[in-house]
Design a protein around this motif. Structure first.
Motif, short mmCIF file in Angstrom:
data_model
loop_
_atom_site.label_atom_id
_atom_site.label_comp_id
_atom_site.label_asym_id
_atom_site.label_seq_id
_atom_site.Cartn_x
_atom_site.Cartn_y
_atom_site.Cartn_z
N TRP A 7 -0.87 6.49 -6.80
CA TRP A 7 -1.75 5.60 -7.57
C TRP A 7 -2.91 5.09 -6.73
CZ3 TRP A 7 1.98 1.68 -10.42
CH2 TRP A 7 2.72 2.39 -11.38
N LEU A 26 5.43 -1.71 -9.75
CA LEU A 26 5.80 -0.67 -8.79
C LEU A 26 7.26 -0.27 -8.90
CD1 LEU A 26 3.85 -2.01 -5.69
CD2 LEU A 26 3.35 0.11 -6.94
N ARG A 85 3.43 6.58 -5.15
CA ARG A 85 3.33 6.94 -6.57
C ARG A 85 2.07 7.75 -6.87
NH1 ARG A 85 6.29 3.10 -5.55
NH2 ARG A 85 8.04 2.42 -6.82
N ARG A 118 0.84 -1.22 0.00
CA ARG A 118 0.00 0.00 0.00
C ARG A 118 0.86 1.26 0.00
NH1 ARG A 118 -2.86 3.25 4.01
NH2 ARG A 118 -4.76 4.00 3.03
N LEU A 125 3.67 -7.50 -9.52
CA LEU A 125 3.45 -6.38 -8.60
C LEU A 125 4.73 -5.57 -8.42
CD1 LEU A 125 1.43 -5.03 -6.62
CD2 LEU A 125 2.17 -6.71 -4.93
N GLU A 172 -3.27 -5.89 0.40
CA GLU A 172 -2.99 -4.67 1.17
C GLU A 172 -3.51 -4.76 2.59
OE1 GLU A 172 -4.24 -1.14 -0.88
OE2 GLU A 172 -2.57 -1.25 -2.29
N LEU A 214 -2.87 0.79 -10.16
CA LEU A 214 -1.89 -0.27 -9.97
C LEU A 214 -2.31 -1.54 -10.70
CD1 LEU A 214 0.64 -1.53 -8.87
CD2 LEU A 214 -0.50 -1.79 -6.65
N LEU A 257 -5.77 -7.45 -4.85
CA LEU A 257 -4.92 -6.38 -4.36
C LEU A 257 -5.42 -5.85 -3.02
CD1 LEU A 257 -2.58 -4.40 -4.65
CD2 LEU A 257 -4.05 -2.99 -6.12
N ARG A 281 2.38 1.86 -3.40
CA ARG A 281 1.36 2.35 -4.34
C ARG A 281 1.06 3.81 -4.06
NH1 ARG A 281 -3.91 3.17 -3.54
NH2 ARG A 281 -4.12 1.83 -1.72
N GLN A 297 -5.78 1.93 -6.42
CA GLN A 297 -5.72 0.50 -6.68
C GLN A 297 -6.02 0.22 -8.15
OE1 GLN A 297 -8.28 -1.53 -3.91
NE2 GLN A 297 -6.68 -1.63 -2.35
#
Length: 99
Positions: free
Chosen positions: A30, A82, A28, A22, A78, A64, A35, A60, A25, A32
């Protein structure tokens, strides 16, 4: 001391794979959904197909929340999406996994 779920309260959840996924992500900026799209794009670039967006987003979410751990394929996709190594996400990488 045990929490209401009968798990030791001394567990450091700040370094759990779910928190690390998490955090990576969110660093960034982002969602979900974003991603999931990046994971599907990465898999397609490598000639693989992943589950449909809705299923992958449900997975996802479970990852998380530390309800489930991604399998080796999803760990690699993943991490690649990332742009981090799998170990950075608190997950073990199988050195024999063909990637």
């Amino acid at each position: 001391m045990l929490s209401s779920s009968n798990q030791p309260s001394c567990i450091d959840r700040t370094r759990s794979p779910g928190r690390l996924i998490r955090r990576a992500r969110m660093q960034r900026g982002w969602t979900q959904v974003r991603l999931v799209k990046a994971m599907q794009d990465e898999a397609a670039r490598r000639g693989m197909a992943l589950a449909k967006s809705e299923s992958l987003q449900a997975n996802l979410s479970r990852w998380e929340r530390d309800r489930q751990v991604p399998d080796q394929l999803h760990r690699r996709v993943l991490g690649a999406a990332l742009d981090v190594c799998v170990e950075h996400l608190g997950l073990d990488a199988d050195p024999d996994f063909p990637w």
